[in-house]
Design an enzyme around this catalytic site. Structure first.
Site, mmCIF file in Angstrom:
data_model
loop_
_atom_site.group_PDB
_atom_site.id
_atom_site.type_symbol
_atom_site.label_atom_id
_atom_site.label_comp_id
_atom_site.label_asym_id
_atom_site.label_seq_id
_atom_site.Cartn_x
_atom_site.Cartn_y
_atom_site.Cartn_z
ATOM 1 N N LEU A 1 29.032 45.894 168.869
ATOM 2 C CA LEU A 1 29.697 45.496 170.120
ATOM 3 C C LEU A 1 31.100 45.717 169.999
ATOM 4 O O LEU A 1 31.617 46.114 171.096
ATOM 5 C CB LEU A 1 29.376 44.113 170.244
ATOM 6 C CG LEU A 1 29.611 43.500 171.630
ATOM 7 C CD1 LEU A 1 28.723 44.489 172.988
ATOM 8 C CD2 LEU A 1 29.355 42.031 171.870
ATOM 9 N N HIS B 1 55.608 37.795 171.391
ATOM 10 C CA HIS B 1 54.477 38.090 171.834
ATOM 11 C C HIS B 1 54.579 39.129 172.902
ATOM 12 O O HIS B 1 53.639 39.882 173.431
ATOM 13 C CB HIS B 1 53.644 37.052 172.010
ATOM 14 C CG HIS B 1 53.105 36.172 171.213
ATOM 15 N ND1 HIS B 1 53.729 35.008 170.851
ATOM 16 C CD2 HIS B 1 52.372 36.202 170.167
ATOM 17 C CE1 HIS B 1 53.264 34.406 169.873
ATOM 18 N NE2 HIS B 1 52.471 35.003 169.490
#
Ligand code: GLN
Ligand code: ZN
Length: 760
Positions: A18, A698
């Site tokens: 997946l 980030h």
């Protein structure tokens, strides 16, 4: 007869099919049809793996996350994606990750917030609520999957997330009361359940794991209201709880007008008796006997010893299941080709866990004799594990038993040490440093891969690493940082790296577990007593130190983080395993000190993650976790400076415990919260030095000098100047040099400006 069922199956696929299908679609390399095809094949395969169960779950499959699926099922789709054209799956991916396959920049939105699913390592997309949120039923996908399973002849039990847990996990965007939405939400659930009934189904599993957490009174009351309304439907409801004990909610859970209750006895074995006595005698009790969160075989004979009397009592009312969805374990042990045979015989992944469940059910239904061989084999494996040389190490056990509290205490208090360290290490005010890792370039990754595959030898590998370290140290000198690091080029992952060097760990080839969306992790497995055969980082750090006159910081991962990011043993308490890790890393700390390293950082990125779900149980965890850290860190001389690093910005509620770890310096994530974290210092005098991260690693954005100066000025209002450090939020491994260089250049300039501002 005992009924068997499963609460949920991993959807990622034995070989992560997946994941790859999703990522291809997102890169616009395949069509949605191909992606749907893969999904259908996986679901069929997974039902087949569960075929021996009396009921198979439907609705546990997800393209990204089951909570996000629930938002779509209930028509709670954020406006920002509702406006964009395209089909539902594309909208779904936009909420999940900001964009779908083939999206132009115009179609991008900001992704939904993601957070941890209870105390697991799985992350869900947080539902968004507003006062005006409306719900409407969109059950087409679920119904299609039910049809799909029924066509194959399976006995279907749909799995849905309950209204109370759904509301509780979401976030109110406008500060309105989420619980006020319940009245609107319930009719949609009722409509859904009626639809399920029309499919000719007799059971639906409704998950309400918040029943194992502390609930405010209005939420407890709302539970009764919600379920008395849902009870008006004509389908049987199995209310599933997991991940903990019911405690004060036990009475409530047993009284709810549903047709069955699922209890996770890997946590709540002690509550079983009470539940059996409180549960009205027309209700099913589903006992979650097989641990859905670890990878160990169950002791089946021992389980039968206590299950048999319960079966006598409950008869047909007894159902058996794994403790929770098997989402949290890898799919199939048979995929493993390289495991040591003995160790393999101790393990069970999702497929094997269901086989165990079936053996238990057969033993209960037809007597132990009917599965005599299976039970004998199981017992042999269990006993073999207990006695195996591969897990028992007397010396380690003995060392742990001899740990004394004083081993966790520094020689002098912080104020005295700080003085000694200041003389020895000689740093300016607002010293600058980084958290450890520097960009992991494709070149570094290739070298590590070539070495792993045997394409280059050890010597070539080491030379390549030394070249990286030399480059990284050189860059830091050019930037003018005060305390340097070696850059962690040799580390793929901060836990795996140490796990590979310590005795007591094993690694799987396909032990993948979904972390979020298509991202999977393959946690190391702690199988035995942990020891450190040889020093792990000393040569590398010594080499890095030889390249510079500036202080070189040694870089280690702490025991609590290694524990929390591994599959752990089930044959001893976590705290015991943690102390074994602590001793091994303590040895490394002392060896680094011996080698002349004056500053040593011990990362505890995941300390907060291990907090129990109930606040009342926090103290026990924090006591042993922080003790393990102190054992690791505090055996050093006064002149050695210990740093620790933590990756979260909410630490207000555990600040006292963190302070008690007594690290000389803590660096922590803060920049996103605009130093909100510092509010805690109004009430609590943090006694040691702190580096509140000023550069949000980030984000690809380069922080300006002014923004960092401002953040530090805020910090300086609360914390004495002598105790402040200037550093990024976290490691820089995911950034590129192009981003890191200008950002750190600004950070160093910010520190200089702070000197001027404070006139020192
Ligand atoms: N030293 C590690 C690094 O810089 C810390 C990572 C983390 O906190 N997650 O990469
Ligand atoms: Zn971090």
């Amino acid at each position: 007869m005992v009924t068997t069922h499963n609460l949920g199956f991993p959807r990622i696929g034995k070989k992560r099919e997946l994941k790859f299908a999703l990522e291809q679609y997102w890169k616009n390399e395949t069509t949605q049809q191909t992606l749907q095809q893969t999904a259908t094949e996986l679901r069929l395969q997974h039902w087949q793996e569960q075929a021996s169960m009396n009921y198979v779950p439907v609705g546990d499959f997800s393209f990204y996350d089951q909570v996000l699926d629930t938002s779509f099922l209930l028509g709670n789709i954020p406006d920002r994606v509702g406006k964009i054209e395209g089909n539902e799956l594309d909208s779904y991916f936009r909420v999940a990750r900001g964009r779908s396959g083939g999206d132009t920049d115009k179609q991008c939105v900001h992704a939904g917030e993601m957070t941890k699913w209870f105390d697991t390592n799985y992350h869900y997309i947080v539902p968004e609520f507003e006062k005006t949120t409306q719900f409407s039923l969109h059950a087409e996908n679920l119904i299609d999957q039910i049809t799909e399973a029924k066509q194959q002849g399976y006995n279907v039990k749909p799995v849905i997330l309950g209204p109370m847990t759904y509301l509780s996990l979401g976030k109110s965007k406008d500060g309105s009361d989420k619980l006020a939405l319940l009245d609107q939400l319930l009719p949609v659930y009722i409509e859904l359940i009626e639809k399920l009934k029309q499919q000719g189904l007799d059971w639906v599993q409704i998950d309400e794991p918040i029943l194992v957490t502390e609930l405010a009174t209005p939420w407890q009351q709302a539970f009764s209201k919600a379920y008395s309304q849902l009870a008006s439907t004509s389908i049987n409801i199995l209310l599933a709880t997991y991940f903990g004990q019911l405690k004060e909610n036990l009475g409530l859970a047993c009284k709810l007008p549903v047709n069955g209750l699922h209890l996770d006895v890997t946590y709540a074995q002690d509550e079983l008796e009470q539940v059996i006595s409180d549960l009205p005698n027309d209700r099913v009790l589903s006992i979650g006997v097989i641990n859905g969160r670890n990878i160990w075989k169950t002791n089946l004979s021992e389980t039968l010893d206590w299950l048999e009397p319960i079966q006598q009592l409950l008869k047909d009312r007894l159902w058996l299941a794994p403790s929770c969805s098997l989402l949290h374990v890898p799919v199939d042990l048979n995929s493993e080709q390289k495991l040591n045979n003995e160790i393999q015989s101790w393990l069970a992944f999702a497929v094997q866990k269901l086989a165990e469940l079936k053996i238990l059910a057969n033993a209960l239904n037809y007597g132990r004799d009917s599965v005599a061989q299976e039970l004998a084999d199981n017992l042999a494996d269990i006993n073999n594990r207990k006695l195996s040389k591969q897990i028992n190490n007397k010396i380690v056990k003995q060392r742990v038993s001899q740990i004394e509290a004083t081993m966790g205490e520094r020689q002098s208090n912080y104020v005295q040490r700080a003085d000694i360290q200041a003389n020895k290490i000689n740093l300016p005010l607002f010293p600058t440093t980084t958290i450890g890792s520097f960009p992991q370039t494709t070149k570094i990754r290739k070298v590590r891969k070539d070495y792993r595959l045997g394409d280059i030898d050890r010597n070539q590998y080491q030379l390549a690493m030394q070249e990286e370290i030399t480059n990284c140290v050189g860059e830091q000198e050019l930037l003018g940082l005060d305390v340097l690091v070696h850059g962690e080029a040799e580390r793929n992952d901060m836990v795996e790296y140490f796990a590979e060097k310590l005795a007591g760990f094993i690694f799987t080839q396909f032990g993948w577990v979904q972390s979020y969306g298509s991202r999977c992790v393959k946690p190391p497995v702690i199988v035995g007593d942990i020891s450190r055969p040889t020093p792990m980082t000393v040569d590398t750090i010594k080499f890095a130190k030889s390249l510079t006159d500036k202080p070189m910081k040694g870089m280690l991962t702490g025991p609590v983080t290694i524990l929390n990011w591994s599959f752990v043993r089930d044959d001893q308490p976590r705290s015991e395993t943690c102390l074994q890790l602590a001793l091994a890393i303590r040895d490394e700390v002392l060896d680094l000190e011996q080698a002349g390293i004056q500053i040593i950082q011990i990362d505890e990125a995941a300390l907060r993650e291990g907090l129990p779900l109930r606040k009342s149980q926090w103290k026990t965890y924090l006591d042993w976790a922080t003790f393990a850290f102190r054992i690791t860190a505090n055996g050093v001389k006064d002149e050695t400076q210990i740093h620790t690093h933590m990756c979260y910005s909410e630490f207000n509620d555990i600040i006292a415990e963190i302070a008690a770890m007594d690290a000389d310096v803590i660096t922590i994530e803060t920049s996103r919260s605009d130093m909100e974290l510092l509010d805690v210092f109004d009430q609590f005098q943090y006694p040691n030095a702190i580096g509140p991260g000023v550069y949000d690693i980030h984000s690809p954005n380069i922080p300006s000098v002014e923004s960092m100066v401002q953040l530090m000025q805020k910090a300086a209002q609360r914390i004495p100047l002598q105790r402040l450090w200037v550093n990024p939020d976290c490691g820089l491994k995911t950034r590129s040099w192009d981003e890191v260089k200008p950002a750190l250049k600004n950070m160093v300039a910010a520190s200089k400006q702070l000197h001027e501002i404070f006139n020192q």
